[in-house]
Design a protein around this motif. Structure first.
Motif, PDB file in Angstrom:
ATOM      1  N   UNK A 123      14.968 -87.724 -74.784  1.00 44.60           N
ATOM      2  CA  UNK A 123      14.349 -87.511 -73.412  1.00 44.60           C
ATOM      3  C   UNK A 123      13.798 -86.290 -73.174  1.00 44.60           C
ATOM      4  N   UNK A 124      14.396 -85.394 -73.814  1.00 50.72           N
ATOM      5  CA  UNK A 124      13.850 -83.769 -73.568  1.00 50.72           C
ATOM      6  C   UNK A 124      12.493 -83.715 -74.375  1.00 50.72           C
ATOM      7  N   UNK A 125      11.481 -83.555 -73.221  1.00 47.51           N
ATOM      8  CA  UNK A 125      10.165 -83.568 -73.767  1.00 47.51           C
ATOM      9  C   UNK A 125      10.038 -82.354 -74.763  1.00 47.51           C
ATOM     10  N   UNK A 126      10.880 -81.258 -74.811  1.00 48.92           N
ATOM     11  CA  UNK A 126      10.558 -80.097 -75.621  1.00 48.92           C
ATOM     12  C   UNK A 126      11.318 -80.300 -77.054  1.00 48.92           C
ATOM     13  N   UNK A 127      11.993 -81.299 -76.906  1.00 50.40           N
ATOM     14  CA  UNK A 127      12.632 -81.476 -78.222  1.00 50.40           C
ATOM     15  C   UNK A 127      12.326 -82.638 -79.002  1.00 50.40           C
ATOM     16  N   UNK A 128      12.066 -82.522 -80.382  1.00 50.36           N
ATOM     17  CA  UNK A 128      11.532 -83.742 -81.121  1.00 50.36           C
ATOM     18  C   UNK A 128      12.313 -84.131 -82.104  1.00 50.36           C
ATOM     19  N   UNK A 129      13.370 -83.325 -82.591  1.00 43.98           N
ATOM     20  CA  UNK A 129      14.252 -83.626 -83.728  1.00 43.98           C
ATOM     21  C   UNK A 129      15.379 -84.116 -83.036  1.00 43.98           C
ATOM     22  N   UNK A 130      15.936 -85.246 -83.709  1.00 45.15           N
ATOM     23  CA  UNK A 130      17.275 -85.825 -83.621  1.00 45.15           C
ATOM     24  C   UNK A 130      18.244 -85.415 -84.547  1.00 45.15           C
ATOM     25  N   UNK A 131      19.188 -84.626 -84.298  1.00 46.33           N
ATOM     26  CA  UNK A 131      20.115 -84.134 -85.265  1.00 46.33           C
ATOM     27  C   UNK A 131      21.116 -83.377 -84.503  1.00 46.33           C
ATOM     28  N   UNK A 132      22.489 -83.503 -84.968  1.00 47.82           N
ATOM     29  CA  UNK A 132      23.515 -82.506 -84.281  1.00 47.82           C
ATOM     30  C   UNK A 132      23.178 -81.157 -84.511  1.00 47.82           C
ATOM     31  N   UNK A 133      23.300 -80.481 -83.559  1.00 47.32           N
ATOM     32  CA  UNK A 133      22.935 -78.929 -83.553  1.00 47.32           C
ATOM     33  C   UNK A 133      23.919 -78.288 -82.760  1.00 47.32           C
ATOM     34  N   UNK A 134      24.077 -76.637 -83.110  1.00 41.68           N
ATOM     35  CA  UNK A 134      24.766 -75.999 -82.335  1.00 41.68           C
ATOM     36  C   UNK A 134      23.821 -75.087 -81.472  1.00 41.68           C
ATOM     37  N   UNK A 135      24.020 -75.077 -80.165  1.00 46.78           N
ATOM     38  CA  UNK A 135      23.119 -74.317 -79.343  1.00 46.78           C
ATOM     39  C   UNK A 135      23.388 -73.061 -78.760  1.00 46.78           C
ATOM     40  N   UNK A 136      22.619 -72.018 -78.523  1.00 42.39           N
ATOM     41  CA  UNK A 136      23.141 -70.869 -78.094  1.00 42.39           C
ATOM     42  C   UNK A 136      22.076 -70.576 -77.219  1.00 42.39           C
ATOM     43  N   UNK A 137      22.621 -70.193 -75.682  1.00 38.40           N
ATOM     44  CA  UNK A 137      21.379 -69.995 -74.849  1.00 38.40           C
ATOM     45  C   UNK A 137      21.653 -68.545 -74.211  1.00 38.40           C
ATOM     46  N   UNK A 138      21.034 -67.428 -74.460  1.00 36.73           N
ATOM     47  CA  UNK A 138      21.514 -66.256 -74.125  1.00 36.73           C
ATOM     48  C   UNK A 138      20.335 -65.606 -73.039  1.00 36.73           C
ATOM     49  N   UNK A 139      20.842 -65.204 -71.984  1.00 37.13           N
ATOM     50  CA  UNK A 139      19.961 -64.549 -70.915  1.00 37.13           C
ATOM     51  C   UNK A 139      19.493 -63.166 -71.440  1.00 37.13           C
ATOM     52  N   UNK A 140      18.349 -62.947 -71.066  1.00 34.24           N
ATOM     53  CA  UNK A 140      17.511 -61.595 -71.497  1.00 34.24           C
ATOM     54  C   UNK A 140      17.466 -60.648 -70.224  1.00 34.24           C
ATOM     55  N   UNK A 141      18.121 -59.671 -70.266  1.00 28.93           N
ATOM     56  CA  UNK A 141      17.950 -58.691 -69.172  1.00 28.93           C
ATOM     57  C   UNK A 141      16.968 -57.473 -69.717  1.00 28.93           C
ATOM     58  N   UNK A 142      16.101 -57.084 -68.710  1.00 30.08           N
ATOM     59  CA  UNK A 142      15.377 -55.749 -69.174  1.00 30.08           C
ATOM     60  C   UNK A 142      15.499 -55.042 -68.084  1.00 30.08           C
ATOM     61  N   UNK A 143      16.029 -53.752 -68.310  1.00 30.59           N
ATOM     62  CA  UNK A 143      16.394 -52.957 -66.964  1.00 30.59           C
ATOM     63  C   UNK A 143      17.314 -53.426 -65.926  1.00 30.59           C
ATOM     64  N   UNK A 144      18.162 -54.362 -66.732  1.00 31.79           N
ATOM     65  CA  UNK A 144      19.223 -54.993 -65.895  1.00 31.79           C
ATOM     66  C   UNK A 144      18.670 -56.278 -64.923  1.00 31.79           C
ATOM     67  N   UNK A 145      17.253 -56.440 -65.230  1.00 29.55           N
ATOM     68  CA  UNK A 145      16.915 -57.546 -64.384  1.00 29.55           C
ATOM     69  C   UNK A 145      16.612 -58.575 -65.440  1.00 29.55           C
TER      70      UNK A 145
END
Lengths: 794, 124
Positions: A123-145
């Motif tokens: 259902x996620x339009x930005x994903x097209x492959x079906x398989x078990x994956x490990x996901x990491x989501x990391x925020x990006x900070x520049x100059x603490x922003x």
């Protein structure tokens, strides 16, 4: 030190595959997080996020992605803070908006890195492959922003493979460890992107000169020290990595110009050494942190290993070919083989007891089908003892291949034996039950038979309680079987012997048990029926013998009223007949006696002779009548006499005195020879007296004038022997076989003495045998006869 | 009535009773005849005999019954009785002996002379 840790880790990893897998996974992602942080600091600035879709910005993102890209990453996406894709290695999704991306929202809210594992949703339009994956989501900070989020997908299998490799060999683990270091170093390279050799040399110099802050105490840690020593080796690795990166870059961008620009950019970054120094410190800190984690892991894993060692179940781990890698203490004690003996061998060391096909099937299941096996296997201990094990073998599959087998066993020999014994008991019980059923059927058939036969039947236990009675028996006393079962037989069935009321206490069950054999009711037995009516009966009483003891008695009898009445009639007839025959004969005899004696006046000589002749014939007739009566009585077995202890010489004396007058008429002398003391013997006195009297009377009758009779008594071989010897006419040889037959008379006897009935000796024989004696004779014609009676002495 | 001992002969057959009487008196003994049990008991009560010679089969009261009644009477129960009959069944003999008869004699088996000797024996 570092080597030791690594070696230990390799061992530990081997046994704690799953645990470490998760751990390593998290760790790898943590690495990613730092990579992202650092790379974003170096490569990105706020301008690219402000205007992300310009060619310049996209290039910057691309470089960023390229640096983060590694073989294990299957998807890299850079999100802005609004859920829009800024950049991705899948160019088709750039600029698209996320729909229901929960994890992304979590990061937007927490501004913390987020790790998870999931199947990619269609259902996620930005994903097209079906398989078990490990996901990491990391925020990006520049100059603490907070400017965006990097999303990395890693394949599960990739992580597992990494770990599997480390499991199999120390070398693989070392590579992993090395790879971690290389990754870290590569990170530096990615950040700096300048001549790595120079930078590391510079870094090394800085470190040596103590230019780093004092809280990084490299010398205090063996591992860190080792790592520092390995810097030169790493230089080579880093060079290779850079080369690889450059090759990939070339392949990716296919542009010498951009490569050059990138170099320029990196060179510019290189200038800020202060930043680099800070980064280096971070790395060292990271490494230190990693080492600490490893040590904790190692401790925990040691505990796991201890647990495995102490496990109650026999546990063995083999490689895919079945070679033993590990066996716990229970396995050692169960099989009797030491760990050293097992290692490098296969479990056939204690196996090989089952048919070949069994092992073929088992191997097919666990290795080819990769399914766990469970079942019972017979194995053999080192000392040769066979045992039955409940075994379970689990193939550990990595990336579609079996990496090793874990086998557990439980000795169930005793359990099995017990189960078999229980089965045997059950079987025995069934047999017994069957037998009981058969016996029951048979017993029921017998009971049915006994119930329906015409004879009266009842059975008692050994104290006389009625356990069975058929209707015939019960009806004879006017009741039903149900009413008398369980009652005392002596109260219910009262048997009388003889016709007097006194003797109604005969206990057939008691007699049967006492004599342990089947006995007939004696003649003249009665059952006391209803209203005291005496029912004549005949029948038998038998002990019920079970194996060796007597369980009771069974009494079978029948109402013989009809027969009894008939016999009574016969008896009365005989009695009357005898009386009526005797009365006129008696008158005749006495009349003749009166005539002969001259009581009625003197008779002429001729008349007297005639009367004498008449008297002789009437005497003969009387004898005949008496003999006939005796024989008819014997034949009916009506004469029941009682045994008594008797002195035989008394009988002989009495018989001789009775016949003395007769003997004197013929001038025969009778001599009795007897020991002074004779044992008493048990016999029917009256009948034996008659028998002896008959023999002596015969000896006189068939003796010659002035002859001799000798009667002798003696004890021989446990018998009392009575001889009656005469010197009379003897018995002709031709007649000797018949003399005990009824009405038989030898020729010479008839001529010599006409009066005989031919019944005497048959009665004698009957009487002697009745008293358990024997009779025989020896005779020679005209020489004499000797009759021999023998009775057993107790 | 003299006090001399006498024999009571209970016999329905006059032939026998006459022979007894003749023979007994020939021996110098007194004898009284009774043709059946009833008469016998009556005579016995009137004049105690020294011996009763008793036939069994008789019209009216038979010998068995006579014997039973004699045994039941305290005045008669001690008088000796010799049964003289032609019945020879064991049961009859046993019954008579059980009732206390001194002897059972089968008439036809015994010469009259022997019988008289036996009677004489009981009177001594």
């Amino acid at each position: 030190m570092s080597l030791a840790v690594v070696f230990f880790m390799a061992t530990v990893v081997f046994f704690t595959h799953g645990y470490l897998e998760q751990y390593l996974f998290d760790d790898i992602f943590f690495e990613r997080k730092y990579d992202i942080l650092r790379a974003s600091n170096v490569l990105l600035d706020e301008s690219v996020f402000r205007d992300p879709y310009t060619e310049e910005s996209q290039k910057t993102f691309f470089r960023f992605i390229t640096i983060l890209r590694a073989g294990d990453v299957i998807r890299l996406t850079i999100w802005d803070t609004e859920g829009t894709v800024l950049s991705s290695d899948l160019s088709s999704i750039i600029g698209k908006k996320a729909v229901r991306h929960k994890e992304l929202n979590v990061v937007y809210q927490s501004r913390q890195a987020f790790f998870t594992e999931k199947d990619i949703d269609d259902n996620d339009p930005v994903q097209s492959t079906i398989q078990p994956v490990r996901i990491a989501l990391v925020p990006i900070f520049i100059e603490k922003k907070f400017v965006g989020v990097v999303e990395i997908h890693m394949a599960n299998a990739a992580v597992a493979m990494l770990i599997a490799r480390s499991v199999h060999s120390l070398a693989v683990l070392l590579v992993i460890t090395g790879a971690v270091l290389i990754l870290s170093m590569a990170f530096i390279v990615r950040r700096v992107i300048v001549n790595p050799i120079r930078r590391i040399a510079l870094l090394s110099k800085k470190i040596q000169s103590g230019d780093f802050s004092s809280d990084t105490d490299i010398a205090s840690e063996d591992e860190i020290g080792g790592l520092a020593g390995d810097f030169n080796q790493m230089k080579a690795s880093l060079r290779k990595t850079i080369d690889e990166l450059e090759r990939r870059r070339r392949a990716a961008e296919q542009s010498e110009r951009e490569q050059h620009k990138l170099s320029e950019e990196l060179r510019r970054q290189n200038d800020s050494l202060e930043q680099n120094k800070k980064a280096m410190i971070n790395i060292v800190e990271d490494i230190s942190e990693s080492e600490e984690k490893l040590r904790v892991q190692a401790q925990e894993l040691q505990r796991f290993r201890l647990a495995a060692d102490k496990s109650f179940n026999h546990t063995v781990i083999t490689d895919p070919d079945g070679y033993i890698l590990y066996a716990n203490e229970a396995a050692v004690s169960l099989t009797g083989f030491s760990l050293e003996e097992m290692k490098g061998k296969t479990p056939s060391l204690w196996g090989k007891q089952m048919p070949h096909e069994f092992y073929v099937d088992m191997w097919h299941q666990i290795k080819t089908e990769k399914k766990p096996f469970s079942g019972e296997i017979t194995n053999r201990k080192k000392d040769g003892t066979l045992y039955i094990a409940s075994a379970r073998i689990v193939p550990i599959v990595d990336d579609g291949k079996v990496s090793f087998f874990v086998a557990t066993e439980n000795d169930i020999t005793e359990v099995k034996k017990q189960r078999e014994q229980e089965m045997q008991y059950i079987k025995d019980l069934e047999i017994v039950n069957q037998r009981v059923t058969t016996e029951k059927v048979r017993a029921e058939a017998i009971l049915r038979y006994l119930r329906s036969i015409g004879e009266a039947v009842f059975a008692t236990d050994k104290v006389g309680t009625i356990v069975f009675s058929n209707a015939t028996a019960a009806s004879m006393i006017g009741t039903t079987p149900e009413d008398i079962i369980g009652k005392s037989s002596q109260e219910v069935f009262r048997f009388c012997i003889g016709d007097t009321d006194k003797s109604c206490d005969f206990l057939p069950f008691y007699e049967a048990i006492k004599f342990k054999k089947t006995l007939p009711f004696s003649a003249g037995s009665f059952l006391l029926g209803k209203e005291g009516k005496k029912i004549p009966i005949s029948g038998t009483l038998s002990p019920i013998i079970e194996v060796k003891h007597i369980a009771g008695a069974i009494v079978v009898f029948q109402d013989i009223t009809d027969r009894y009445e008939l016999e009574r009639m016969k008896d009365r007839f005989l009695s009357v007949a005898a009386h009526q025959l005797r009365t006129p004969l008696g008158s005749m005899r006495w009349s003749m006696e009166l005539l002969e004696d001259g009581d009625l006046g003197k008779l002429p000589k001729k008349a007297k002779e005639a009367v004498g002749e008449l008297r002789k014939n009437s005497n003969r007739m009387m004898l005949l009548i008496n003999d006939l009566l005796s024989v008819s009585r014997i034949n009916q077995s009506e004469v029941k006499e009682v045994f008594s202890e008797v002195n035989m010489s008394d009988i002989v004396e009495e018989a001789v005195s009775t016949l003395q007058a007769e003997a004197e008429k013929k001038s025969i002398t009778i001599r009795v020879v007897s020991p002074k003391k004779l044992p008493k013997i048990s016999l029917i006195r009256k009948h034996i007296f008659e028998a002896v009297e008959n023999l002596v009377s015969n000896a006189i009758r068939y003796g010659k004038e002035k002859g001799h009779i000798q009667i002798s008594l003696a004890i021989e071989n446990g018998f009392l022997v009575l001889l009656v010897a005469d010197d009379g006419i003897g018995i002709p040889k031709i007649a000797q076989g018949d003399i005990f037959s009824k009405f038989f008379r030898a020729e010479n006897a008839i001529q010599y003495f006409t009066d005989g009935s031919g019944l005497g000796l048959s009665v004698v024989k009957f009487y002697v045998e009745e008293s358990n004696g024997e009779i025989s004779f020896e005779s020679k014609e005209n020489v004499g006869t000797t009759f021999i009676m023998k009775f057993p002495v107790k | 009535m003299s006090e001399e001992k006498y024999v009571l002969i209970v016999e329905d057959d006059p032939f026998y009773s006459n022979i007894y009487k003749t023979k007994i008196e020939k021996e110098g003994l007194a004898a009284v005849l009774a043709g059946d049990g009833e008469k016998a008991l009556k005579v016995a009560m009137e004049k105690k005999p020294a011996l009763v010679v008793l036939d069994l089969i008789m019209p009216g009261k038979d010998g068995f019954q006579t014997l039973v009644e004699m045994r039941a009477d305290p005045n008669l129960k001690d008088i000796p009785v010799v049964v003289l009959s032609n019945l020879s069944q064991e049961e009859d003999i046993k019954r008579v002996m059980d009732l206390g008869a001194k002897e059972y004699i089968i008439k036809s088996n015994v010469p009259i002379s022997e019988l008289i000797q036996k009677i004489k024996g009981y009177l001594v």
